[in-house]
Write a protein that holds these residues in place. Sequence first.
Motif, PDB file in Angstrom:
ATOM      1  N   TYR A  56       0.890  -1.130   0.185  1.00  0.00           N
ATOM      2  CA  TYR A  56      -0.039   0.127   0.077  1.00  0.00           C
ATOM      3  C   TYR A  56       1.024   1.142  -0.080  1.00  0.00           C
ATOM      4  O   TYR A  56       1.814   1.588   0.913  1.00  0.00           O
ATOM      5  CB  TYR A  56      -0.857   0.029   1.345  1.00  0.00           C
ATOM      6  CG  TYR A  56      -1.624   1.042   1.451  1.00  0.00           C
ATOM      7  CD1 TYR A  56      -1.928   1.494   2.903  1.00  0.00           C
ATOM      8  CD2 TYR A  56      -2.072   1.825   0.426  1.00  0.00           C
ATOM      9  CE1 TYR A  56      -2.827   2.469   3.260  1.00  0.00           C
ATOM     10  CE2 TYR A  56      -3.066   2.891   0.931  1.00  0.00           C
ATOM     11  CZ  TYR A  56      -3.175   3.543   2.224  1.00  0.00           C
ATOM     12  OH  TYR A  56      -3.859   4.449   2.273  1.00  0.00           O
ATOM     13  N   ALA A  57       0.850   2.154  -1.059  1.00  0.00           N
ATOM     14  CA  ALA A  57       1.640   3.271  -1.079  1.00  0.00           C
ATOM     15  C   ALA A  57       0.595   4.454  -0.902  1.00  0.00           C
ATOM     16  O   ALA A  57      -0.470   4.558  -1.713  1.00  0.00           O
ATOM     17  CB  ALA A  57       2.184   3.337  -2.334  1.00  0.00           C
ATOM     18  N   LEU A 160       6.974   9.580  -9.600  1.00  0.00           N
ATOM     19  CA  LEU A 160       6.606   8.016  -9.467  1.00  0.00           C
ATOM     20  C   LEU A 160       5.408   7.762  -9.909  1.00  0.00           C
ATOM     21  O   LEU A 160       4.915   6.697 -10.077  1.00  0.00           O
ATOM     22  CB  LEU A 160       6.714   7.816  -8.020  1.00  0.00           C
ATOM     23  CG  LEU A 160       8.103   7.845  -7.340  1.00  0.00           C
ATOM     24  CD1 LEU A 160       7.953   7.220  -5.889  1.00  0.00           C
ATOM     25  CD2 LEU A 160       9.061   6.628  -8.041  1.00  0.00           C
ATOM     26  N   MET A 161       4.701   8.752 -10.228  1.00  0.00           N
ATOM     27  CA  MET A 161       3.202   8.647 -10.642  1.00  0.00           C
ATOM     28  C   MET A 161       3.133   8.491 -11.985  1.00  0.00           C
ATOM     29  O   MET A 161       2.673   9.433 -12.858  1.00  0.00           O
ATOM     30  CB  MET A 161       2.186   9.975 -10.006  1.00  0.00           C
ATOM     31  CG  MET A 161       2.230   9.823  -8.442  1.00  0.00           C
ATOM     32  SD  MET A 161       1.113  10.791  -7.824  1.00  0.00           S
ATOM     33  CE  MET A 161       1.703  12.264  -8.116  1.00  0.00           C
ATOM     34  N   MET A 219       7.129  -1.112  -8.497  1.00  0.00           N
ATOM     35  CA  MET A 219       5.983  -0.515  -8.030  1.00  0.00           C
ATOM     36  C   MET A 219       5.368   0.712  -9.388  1.00  0.00           C
ATOM     37  O   MET A 219       4.650   0.785  -9.913  1.00  0.00           O
ATOM     38  CB  MET A 219       5.660   0.186  -6.828  1.00  0.00           C
ATOM     39  CG  MET A 219       5.629  -0.985  -5.723  1.00  0.00           C
ATOM     40  SD  MET A 219       5.040  -0.204  -4.251  1.00  0.00           S
ATOM     41  CE  MET A 219       6.615   0.472  -3.589  1.00  0.00           C
ATOM     42  N   PHE A 220       6.513   1.343  -9.358  1.00  0.00           N
ATOM     43  CA  PHE A 220       6.274   2.571 -10.235  1.00  0.00           C
ATOM     44  C   PHE A 220       6.980   2.762 -11.534  1.00  0.00           C
ATOM     45  O   PHE A 220       6.918   3.647 -12.294  1.00  0.00           O
ATOM     46  CB  PHE A 220       6.298   3.890  -9.418  1.00  0.00           C
ATOM     47  CG  PHE A 220       5.682   4.106  -8.263  1.00  0.00           C
ATOM     48  CD1 PHE A 220       6.293   3.797  -7.053  1.00  0.00           C
ATOM     49  CD2 PHE A 220       4.540   4.021  -8.094  1.00  0.00           C
ATOM     50  CE1 PHE A 220       5.716   3.772  -5.675  1.00  0.00           C
ATOM     51  CE2 PHE A 220       3.758   4.352  -7.043  1.00  0.00           C
ATOM     52  CZ  PHE A 220       4.532   4.102  -5.606  1.00  0.00           C
ATOM     53  N   SER A 221       7.861   1.978 -12.001  1.00  0.00           N
ATOM     54  CA  SER A 221       8.653   1.706 -12.913  1.00  0.00           C
ATOM     55  C   SER A 221       9.498   3.173 -12.894  1.00  0.00           C
ATOM     56  O   SER A 221       9.851   3.506 -13.994  1.00  0.00           O
ATOM     57  CB  SER A 221       8.026   1.695 -14.210  1.00  0.00           C
ATOM     58  OG  SER A 221       7.054   2.578 -14.373  1.00  0.00           O
ATOM     59  N   ARG A 222       9.938   3.636 -11.948  1.00  0.00           N
ATOM     60  CA  ARG A 222      10.797   4.721 -11.690  1.00  0.00           C
ATOM     61  C   ARG A 222      11.356   4.675 -10.539  1.00  0.00           C
ATOM     62  O   ARG A 222      11.152   4.000  -9.608  1.00  0.00           O
ATOM     63  CB  ARG A 222       9.822   6.084 -11.890  1.00  0.00           C
ATOM     64  CG  ARG A 222       9.341   6.576 -12.791  1.00  0.00           C
ATOM     65  CD  ARG A 222      10.400   6.973 -14.045  1.00  0.00           C
ATOM     66  NE  ARG A 222       9.738   7.633 -15.195  1.00  0.00           N
ATOM     67  CZ  ARG A 222       9.115   6.727 -16.226  1.00  0.00           C
ATOM     68  NH1 ARG A 222       9.090   5.478 -16.104  1.00  0.00           N
ATOM     69  NH2 ARG A 222       8.427   7.334 -17.067  1.00  0.00           N
ATOM     70  N   ASN A 288      16.317   3.656  -4.944  1.00  0.00           N
ATOM     71  CA  ASN A 288      15.200   2.768  -5.160  1.00  0.00           C
ATOM     72  C   ASN A 288      15.237   1.648  -4.090  1.00  0.00           C
ATOM     73  O   ASN A 288      15.894   0.729  -3.846  1.00  0.00           O
ATOM     74  CB  ASN A 288      15.711   1.742  -6.541  1.00  0.00           C
ATOM     75  CG  ASN A 288      14.766   0.548  -6.870  1.00  0.00           C
ATOM     76  OD1 ASN A 288      13.497   0.765  -6.669  1.00  0.00           O
ATOM     77  ND2 ASN A 288      15.412  -0.264  -7.678  1.00  0.00           N
ATOM     78  N   LEU A 289      14.208   2.054  -3.213  1.00  0.00           N
ATOM     79  CA  LEU A 289      13.869   1.285  -2.030  1.00  0.00           C
ATOM     80  C   LEU A 289      13.386  -0.132  -2.396  1.00  0.00           C
ATOM     81  O   LEU A 289      12.742  -0.304  -3.398  1.00  0.00           O
ATOM     82  CB  LEU A 289      13.045   1.728  -1.207  1.00  0.00           C
ATOM     83  CG  LEU A 289      13.093   3.184  -0.603  1.00  0.00           C
ATOM     84  CD1 LEU A 289      11.639   3.848  -0.100  1.00  0.00           C
ATOM     85  CD2 LEU A 289      14.024   3.085   0.683  1.00  0.00           C
TER      86      LEU A 289
END
Lengths: 531, 405
Positions: A56-57, A160-161, A219-222, A288-289
């Motif tokens: 969950y982000a 990231l969005m 998750m965000f490809s960034r 990159n976590l």
Amino acid sequence: MAEQRFRVYVCVRVGACVCMCLGLCVWVMCGCGRAHPKDDFQEELVIRPLQSGDVYASFQFRTLWETDFMKGNKVSHYRLFPKSLGQVISKFSVRELHISFTQGYWRTMQWGQPFMPSPPVTDHRFLRYATLPREIVCTENLTPWKKLLPCGSKAGLAVLMKSEKLFHSSFHSQAVHIRPVCQDSECTTTSWELRQTLNVVFDLHTSGQGKREWSLFKMFSRTLTEACPLASSSKIYIDITDNPQGEQFELTPATHLLSQAVVLGDRRTFSVYDLTEANTFGSMRSLNLLIRWKSSEGDMLRPLLHAERYVAGYGLQTGEIHTLMYNYHPFRSFPILLLDSVPWYLRLYIHTLTVTSKGKDNKPSYIHYQPSKDRVRPHLLEMLVQLPPNSVTEVTVQFERALLKWTEYTPDPNHGFYVGSSVISALVPSMVAMDTNNTKERPLFSSFFPCKEESSYFVRIYTEPLLVNLPTPDFSMPYNVICLTCTVVAVGYGSLYNLLTRSFQIEEPNPRLAKRIANVIRRLRGVPPLA
Amino acid sequence: MAAPLTVVLIVAVTVRACLFRSSLADLIAERVEVVSPLNAWKRVVEGLALLDLGVSPYSGDVFHETPLIIYLFHFLVDYAEITFMVSSLSSHIVLYCLLLSLIVTSCCLFVDRYLLNPFTVLSCVAKSTCGLNNAIVALFILSTIKKNALLSAIFLALSTYQSIYPVTLCAPAVLYLLQRQYIPVNVRWASFWWFLLQYAFMYLGSLFVIICLSFFLLGSWDYLPSVYGFILSVPDLTPNIGLFWYFFAEMFEHFRLFFLCVFQINVFFYTIPLSIKLKEHPVFLIFMQLAVISIFKSYPTVGDIALYMSFLPVWSHLHRFLRNIFLVSCVLLACSALFPVLWHLWIYSGSANSNFYYAITLLFNVAQILLVSDYFYAFLRREHHLTYGLYLKRKDGSEATLVLK
């Protein structure tokens, strides 16, 4: 089934006219020339790994601006606060505005309670509430939403969005909340707060390819390279409450910053990454976590309040709406306010309303019901119900389905009609006392509703929207129906007309055709006709 | 041989009591052929519940009864079944007295058609307020026949107050009372106008009193658009046995008002021509008016049909002149059986659509129109034979045939 909903709360108070004396006018104009009001922008991202393997982000972007749209002086210089929203607020004297776009359904029992900020109670006379259950949320909604941010989608957390990953999730919700907040405890000055939130839940199997390993890139490809330069604070919080010694999952890169906050009655611990510090990004200049799961044990704190709603019955004539509310607190009971807005074409019968808890009748202490007017307004039902501890309360009401005019049906009428979700607001008793001091240092997500009452927290949950089928006429038949019905009326008219205007006479027999022609010829010749 | 009144009453009460206590009562109360948004019992209970909650029953669109009904059932809601049984029985007794005084020949077979008519039984078990309306209409007719102009005006006002359409029964009532007082129906006679004025004054006066009473009951005029606006503008398109629902469900928006006016005028439109033709026979005129109202009103139910069908024994002497009675009775029976079947197929099975139910509605109404026009034809034919003799001969002495020309 994907449900989409679009919800708006608007509170409008008619602006009052303020008279100013000349001196004050001059002072204000001079004051305007010297320094513009202070504004402040903060951004944060909270990532919470869920027990089911999903993640969950929650993004929150907050702009705080010490200005007043209501005083009458036109605000012309916008810096961090988006001009489009500021103009709407000043033109319509909006006191508070909350808009949210949601796709998917929040599974409370698997994912826990969301961080969704809940607006406080306002003056009901000016509250407008609207819900559009059938609208679809797509990139067209995300792009203008991102444009409201000071850095846009170019720097900071907003990079990231990306829509292709965001819309490929189990649940996402983007919202805009605007409200005035007090600067100090006496509330001598107010400033306007704009919060934009984006909540998204990524599914283990759809986005995670089945592997319990989440990273920002997955998750965000960034990845993140820098914080937004206009932000005074830019942080990432990872929820490590279930992982105190690192036995459940491993977090890289490691960080020594920790923060504790009480969220929804529960004390949570977070690892903090401060993006304004250059060393957060390391030597690669990118963050990159990575969260890698080691074991899959542990249980989740069950939320104390949960609600479900469904339609019962069969056929297209009648039905029943059942709302179930679960109170999981072992010994405390608390009241909840249930707000239901049912469209007019489901005719509710309020005398069939029953509220039962543990099999016994539970009479609500307050009921406000406004019946619907056909094609004008929906039913509005508000009830205050006391939920006994550790129980299920069921609210049932019967309805009748209406036949609409053929032009009132939506395209694909056999898909059904959506009924917006019901809203349940409650002050849930908290298991943990909340620390009300030191509000400035707390993360954004826990400061939306600073609760003075230490033993309970405010929560607002939404049930799922319902899909109800209505009987349909045959849409290919308007001309045929008009003709046939008018024929029947004409049959009635014709029979009665005949009987009213004609009288009985003895019928003279008609001679045969040959004789008639002969008689005609004879008449022409002047000869007397045949018998 | 006519069954004694008491036997009929006992049988009827037994049948109704059994049905009230069985599970069929709830089923029948939901049937769209028997109840309409105007007279459903569920909506009466809903209106009373709204009143208890402190909300005006007319603020929503679910309750369309008059305030006097609220007042009546405020006290009688727990005795609803007995109320409807009593109203049903009293209608029957009234009609019995009526028919006894009206029947021309001594052969009064089956005078008891009202109570034992399955339509009436269904209407009573469903607790539809149509039963109360029928009782008021029956009392109006009885008081007219008994030459009591004041009571006749009062009951007619009450009946008009409940549903607008009985206002057309003014004409036959006036004609009957004039006939009994030997006042000729001639515009040049002063006594004709004097009596007309008296009756109009009594009727409008009672109507005014009832409407003002309703205003004081709830303290607002909200009930006028909710009751009369609803009857006239037909916003609710719930299926029923009438012609309005599907027609207005499929109507183009542009023409809606026009056709609404046409359909509503259609109900009132036959009053004057029928009154002129039947001015010597006001009782038959009442029957024709009741039939026209029941067929062409905006929300008909089987209870309305039962009312005019109970008058058919009065004209049992017309049977020899009826032409289509076999066809009409077969169609009516078949349609009554098909209504619940096709409703189930449309609403519950999903294997039929609304057109099936609509078709049966059309057929049912055509059959009713045929029935009424057949009785009218037979009546006029009998009048002709009364004047010119039963066995007519042509000029050459052979047997003649009569045609309408």
